[in-house]
Design an enzyme around this catalytic site. Structure first.
Site, PDB file in Angstrom:
ATOM      1  N   CYS A   2       0.817  -1.210   0.000  1.00  0.00           N
ATOM      2  CA  CYS A   2       0.000   0.000   0.000  1.00  0.00           C
ATOM      3  C   CYS A   2       0.854   1.265   0.000  1.00  0.00           C
ATOM      4  O   CYS A   2       1.889   1.336   0.649  1.00  0.00           O
ATOM      5  CB  CYS A   2      -0.957   0.054   1.176  1.00  0.00           C
ATOM      6  SG  CYS A   2      -2.153  -1.289   1.220  1.00  0.00           S
ATOM      7  N   ARG A  27       3.790  -0.305  -4.849  1.00  0.00           N
ATOM      8  CA  ARG A  27       3.458  -0.816  -3.518  1.00  0.00           C
ATOM      9  C   ARG A  27       2.067  -1.450  -3.465  1.00  0.00           C
ATOM     10  O   ARG A  27       1.677  -2.011  -2.436  1.00  0.00           O
ATOM     11  CB  ARG A  27       3.529   0.319  -2.488  1.00  0.00           C
ATOM     12  CG  ARG A  27       4.917   0.889  -2.299  1.00  0.00           C
ATOM     13  CD  ARG A  27       4.914   1.974  -1.255  1.00  0.00           C
ATOM     14  NE  ARG A  27       4.585   1.460   0.061  1.00  0.00           N
ATOM     15  CZ  ARG A  27       5.484   1.032   0.945  1.00  0.00           C
ATOM     16  NH1 ARG A  27       6.767   1.038   0.640  1.00  0.00           N
ATOM     17  NH2 ARG A  27       5.101   0.597   2.132  1.00  0.00           N
ATOM     18  N   TRP A  74      -2.847  -2.494  -1.871  1.00  0.00           N
ATOM     19  CA  TRP A  74      -2.571  -3.922  -2.047  1.00  0.00           C
ATOM     20  C   TRP A  74      -3.487  -4.643  -1.071  1.00  0.00           C
ATOM     21  O   TRP A  74      -3.315  -4.548   0.132  1.00  0.00           O
ATOM     22  CB  TRP A  74      -1.107  -4.234  -1.758  1.00  0.00           C
ATOM     23  CG  TRP A  74      -0.706  -5.637  -2.076  1.00  0.00           C
ATOM     24  CD1 TRP A  74      -0.349  -6.124  -3.306  1.00  0.00           C
ATOM     25  CD2 TRP A  74      -0.596  -6.742  -1.160  1.00  0.00           C
ATOM     26  NE1 TRP A  74      -0.030  -7.463  -3.213  1.00  0.00           N
ATOM     27  CE2 TRP A  74      -0.180  -7.868  -1.909  1.00  0.00           C
ATOM     28  CE3 TRP A  74      -0.831  -6.896   0.197  1.00  0.00           C
ATOM     29  CZ2 TRP A  74       0.025  -9.121  -1.337  1.00  0.00           C
ATOM     30  CZ3 TRP A  74      -0.627  -8.147   0.784  1.00  0.00           C
ATOM     31  CH2 TRP A  74      -0.206  -9.237   0.018  1.00  0.00           C
ATOM     32  N   ASN A 100      -1.731   1.927   5.800  1.00  0.00           N
ATOM     33  CA  ASN A 100      -0.851   0.864   5.318  1.00  0.00           C
ATOM     34  C   ASN A 100      -0.576  -0.056   6.496  1.00  0.00           C
ATOM     35  O   ASN A 100      -0.266   0.411   7.585  1.00  0.00           O
ATOM     36  CB  ASN A 100       0.457   1.453   4.785  1.00  0.00           C
ATOM     37  CG  ASN A 100       1.452   0.381   4.381  1.00  0.00           C
ATOM     38  OD1 ASN A 100       1.063  -0.712   3.989  1.00  0.00           O
ATOM     39  ND2 ASN A 100       2.735   0.686   4.497  1.00  0.00           N
ATOM     40  N   GLY A 101      -0.681  -1.375   6.284  1.00  0.00           N
ATOM     41  CA  GLY A 101      -0.428  -2.326   7.351  1.00  0.00           C
ATOM     42  C   GLY A 101      -1.666  -3.142   7.667  1.00  0.00           C
ATOM     43  O   GLY A 101      -2.609  -3.214   6.864  1.00  0.00           O
ATOM     44  N   GLU A 473      17.080 -17.258  -8.119  1.00  0.00           N
ATOM     45  CA  GLU A 473      16.722 -15.889  -8.449  1.00  0.00           C
ATOM     46  C   GLU A 473      16.185 -15.788  -9.874  1.00  0.00           C
ATOM     47  O   GLU A 473      15.222 -15.063 -10.140  1.00  0.00           O
ATOM     48  CB  GLU A 473      17.923 -14.966  -8.249  1.00  0.00           C
ATOM     49  CG  GLU A 473      17.701 -13.515  -8.627  1.00  0.00           C
ATOM     50  CD  GLU A 473      16.579 -12.830  -7.870  1.00  0.00           C
ATOM     51  OE1 GLU A 473      16.178 -11.736  -8.294  1.00  0.00           O
ATOM     52  OE2 GLU A 473      16.091 -13.381  -6.859  1.00  0.00           O
ATOM     53  N   LYS A 477      12.370 -14.452 -10.824  1.00  0.00           N
ATOM     54  CA  LYS A 477      12.100 -13.335 -11.736  1.00  0.00           C
ATOM     55  C   LYS A 477      11.087 -13.742 -12.802  1.00  0.00           C
ATOM     56  O   LYS A 477      10.163 -12.999 -13.136  1.00  0.00           O
ATOM     57  CB  LYS A 477      13.410 -12.879 -12.406  1.00  0.00           C
ATOM     58  CG  LYS A 477      14.294 -12.061 -11.515  1.00  0.00           C
ATOM     59  CD  LYS A 477      13.700 -10.703 -11.223  1.00  0.00           C
ATOM     60  CE  LYS A 477      14.082 -10.202  -9.874  1.00  0.00           C
ATOM     61  NZ  LYS A 477      13.584 -10.913  -8.721  1.00  0.00           N
ATOM     62  N   GLU A 480       7.613 -14.064 -11.296  1.00  0.00           N
ATOM     63  CA  GLU A 480       7.039 -12.795 -10.861  1.00  0.00           C
ATOM     64  C   GLU A 480       6.357 -12.033 -11.983  1.00  0.00           C
ATOM     65  O   GLU A 480       5.272 -11.484 -11.796  1.00  0.00           O
ATOM     66  CB  GLU A 480       8.135 -11.904 -10.253  1.00  0.00           C
ATOM     67  CG  GLU A 480       8.552 -12.276  -8.859  1.00  0.00           C
ATOM     68  CD  GLU A 480       9.628 -11.347  -8.331  1.00  0.00           C
ATOM     69  OE1 GLU A 480       9.505 -10.883  -7.194  1.00  0.00           O
ATOM     70  OE2 GLU A 480      10.608 -11.072  -9.067  1.00  0.00           O
ATOM     71  N   HIS A 496      16.177 -36.540  -8.418  1.00  0.00           N
ATOM     72  CA  HIS A 496      15.519 -37.216  -7.311  1.00  0.00           C
ATOM     73  C   HIS A 496      14.025 -36.886  -7.270  1.00  0.00           C
ATOM     74  O   HIS A 496      13.480 -36.500  -6.237  1.00  0.00           O
ATOM     75  CB  HIS A 496      16.184 -36.839  -5.984  1.00  0.00           C
ATOM     76  CG  HIS A 496      17.591 -37.329  -5.871  1.00  0.00           C
ATOM     77  ND1 HIS A 496      17.920 -38.662  -5.733  1.00  0.00           N
ATOM     78  CD2 HIS A 496      18.773 -36.656  -5.901  1.00  0.00           C
ATOM     79  CE1 HIS A 496      19.228 -38.799  -5.668  1.00  0.00           C
ATOM     80  NE2 HIS A 496      19.766 -37.589  -5.779  1.00  0.00           N
ATOM     81  N   LYS A 596       5.914  -4.058  -4.002  1.00  0.00           N
ATOM     82  CA  LYS A 596       7.365  -3.928  -3.863  1.00  0.00           C
ATOM     83  C   LYS A 596       7.841  -4.150  -2.445  1.00  0.00           C
ATOM     84  O   LYS A 596       8.778  -4.891  -2.207  1.00  0.00           O
ATOM     85  CB  LYS A 596       7.773  -2.528  -4.336  1.00  0.00           C
ATOM     86  CG  LYS A 596       9.265  -2.269  -4.302  1.00  0.00           C
ATOM     87  CD  LYS A 596       9.970  -3.035  -5.385  1.00  0.00           C
ATOM     88  CE  LYS A 596      11.434  -2.704  -5.466  1.00  0.00           C
ATOM     89  NZ  LYS A 596      12.133  -3.587  -6.399  1.00  0.00           N
TER      90      LYS A 596
END
Length: 601
Positions: A2, A27, A74, A100-101, A473, A477, A480, A496, A596
């Site tokens: 947010c 955000r 968000w 926010n939160g 990584e 990416k 995402e 395996h 983010k």
């Protein structure tokens, strides 16, 4: 999570708020809204969807006024709808706020407030805060907010405006970030620095439990007991241009191309007249790296560097798991907490746990004045500059680079590397920007691959040692921003079980930067090729001849010292993710369901 913005001053608030929200859209972008004080009355405009929707709404129904607050969401409580969008108001619309939160006890607050006659129209935890503050308000907002903080549990940052106090914006912070921008005849607030960079670089970072009162010509900060505090502004070194696209199609592409400059700036920051500056205190016996997502992958690379270069026992932990694992403090241990924003909730909680056990915490972050930076015993900065795209690129490379420098510092103190060996690696790092530029200039094969593989259903990434961190990584990416299912495996582990998923044409990417592990990784690549996989090898030019029998494609990177090759090998993986997302028509900078800075647990 947010984005919050606020403005009070001499200009119309609406365009400033909308511009600030656009700069914070990374955000969250499920819904958005603004509130302004117009002719003594609070007016609200909000809608589901992105900032463009809000801009279209306010063009038809503008808000006039020189004070206001805004929010881009968000979603955590309730679907992204008009009703759940911020700002929220009390029953009579005399108070408006953005949040926010997460207010953890919002259900109990809701039941209590409904018994008092409050009517809720949303599913959010935030609306409970609006009704609660209104119920406590008796002509003094500062007092009402102090009382509200006694009732609310969780993590929150709130910005509040009130019709009865038309010359003030109030904001409180507990666990979620808030930054105040200081101007001349105007002041600003935001969840993150990029929103206020076009207006000022003089900022205040609110501490937990503090309440700030913004007027057009002054700012006052109070602790939870109502005592006013002296303010000590900081100057942010970034300029406004650093947060602009500057002609690139997407922020992510811009930030990929900024990596040569970012690694050079980070290296320069830690080089003194006599070589590498001291970066860590003493010689730790053991190092715990804690982080989430991309930063966790950087921590995996850091653990490899500390172990292999300095002979220090090291391990990397996912912060949200570390909090709940049995842990014991031993003399000589230290924790390195990694977070681009410095506000990642799980990382902050894990660092706090370490501090409670007596383990010294060193913060590695890209954000001056962040919560992590202020709470840790020592802080090292990465000098990546503002990173706007949700998918992190230059923050990752500068994190890995800084961890390599820290390992070299430890190796020098411990004597596991001779001074000339350290100097050789540092020389290679100075040559890194030019080699990065070469990769960025020759990415056509990657783009062609993506154009031909937009309908893939599954991809694999494999590597050993530090290359496994790169594989993780690279897979993250791609997930995402292209939403393409893919998995990263330690190269020896794929056989395996997961090799059963490989069928004719399944792309398998092997990252090979280490001489000692090259043959083993190539043998694992051979195993997938025998089962019909299309094999791609990312390796330095000196390995290409040996890789050719096993790889259908080779994406070669310039030769370099093995210790710095991971900083080169990550670039093709970032470009793969970017070009695949573009080929599929994805929203590269704002992928679905993500934000983010993850400030909730």
């Amino acid at each position: 999570m947010c984005g919050i913005v606020g403005y009070i001053g001499k200009h119309q608030a609406q365009p400033i708020l909308l511009d600030g929200l656009r700069r914070l859209e990374y955000r969250g972008y499920d819904s958005a809204g603004i509130a302004a004080l117009e002719e003594g009355k609070i007016r609200v405009r909000k809608c589901a969807g992105r900032i463009d929707n809000l801009a279209a709404l306010t063009e038809k129904q503008p808000l006039l006024g020189t004070m206001g607050i805004g929010h881009t969401r968000w979603a955590t409580h309730g679907e992204p709808t008009h009703r759940n969008a911020h700002p929220h108001t009390d029953v009579k619309g005399h108070i408006a706020l953005v949040h926010n939160g997460i207010i953890e006890n919002h259900q109990a607050l809701r039941r209590h407030l409904e018994q008092q006659g409050c009517i809720f129209i949303s599913q959010t935890d935030t609306e409970a805060a609006a009704h609660l503050i209104h119920s406590l308000y008796q002509g003094d907002m500062l007092s009402a907010l102090r009382k509200a903080m006694q009732y609310m549990r969780g993590s929150y940052a709130l910005a509040v405006i009130c019709e009865k106090e038309p010359d003030c914006i109030y904001c409180i912070r507990l666990g979620s970030p808030l930054v105040i921008g200081l101007g001349k005849g105007e002041n600003f607030l935001a969840s993150d620095i990029p929103a206020i960079l076009p207006h000022t670089r003089d900022v205040l970072m609110l501490e937990d439990g503090e309440i700030a009162v913004l007027k057009s010509n002054e700012v006052h900060v109070f602790d939870a007991l109502g005592e006013e505090k002296a303010i000590h502004p900081s100057v942010i070194p970034w300029d406004a241009a650093a947060a602009e696209k500057e002609g690139y199609a997407h922020f992510m592409l811009k930030e990929i191309h900024e990596q040569p400059r970012a690694v050079k700036g980070t290296l320069a920051a830690y080089m003194g007249k006599n070589g590498l500056e001291q970066m860590i205190p003493g010689i730790p016996k053991r190092v715990h790296f804690i982080a989430c997502g991309t930063a966790y992958h950087a921590g995996c690379a850091g653990a490899h560097y500390f172990s292999s270069l300095a002979g220090i026992e090291s391990s990397s932990h996912i912060a949200s798991e570390y909090r709940y694992c049995p842990a014991f403090a031993h003399p000589g241990e230290m924790m390195i907490a990694i977070s681009q924003s410095g506000e990642t909730a799980d990382t902050l909680a894990a660092a706090a746990k370490a501090g409670e056990m007596g383990i010294p915490v060193l913060a590695l972050t890209n954000t001056v004045g962040s919560t992590l930076a202020r709470s840790a015993g020592q802080t090292l900065l990465t000098y990546a500059g503002p990173e706007i795209a949700v998918a992190s690129t230059k923050a990752y490379t500068t994190q890995v680079e800084t961890l390599l420098l820290m390992a070299l510092d430890a190796a020098g103190k411990k004597g596991t590397l001779a001074p000339e060996e350290i100097d050789q690696i540092l020389s290679e790092l100075w040559r890194l920007p030019e080699k990065m530029e070469r990769i960025l200039e020759t990415c056509a094969p990657i783009q062609h691959f993506c154009d031909a593989h937009i309908h893939e259903r599954l991809m694999f990434f494999i590597g050993r040692g530090v290359d496994y961190a790169l594989a993780m990584e690279g897979a993250l990416k791609l997930k995402e921003i292209s939403y393409l299912p893919c998995e990263a495996y330690a190269a020896g582990e794929l056989k395996h079980g997961a090799i059963a998923l490989i069928s004719e044409g399944t792309p398998v990417f092997a990252v090979c930067t280490q001489e000692a592990l090259l043959e083993k990784t190539l043998s694992n690549l051979r195993e997938t090729k025998a089962r019909g996989a299309e094999t791609i090898c990312i390796c330095p030019e000196r390995f290409t001849e040996r890789a050719e029998p096993e790889a259908d494609r080779i994406w070669a990177i310039p030769d370099a010292d093995e210790k710095v090759l991971p900083l080169l090998a990550i670039l093709p993986l970032q470009l793969l993710a970017y070009h695949m997302a573009v080929a599929q028509g994805r929203d590269v900078d704002k992928p679905r369901n993500l934000a983010k800075s993850v400030t909730v647990e």
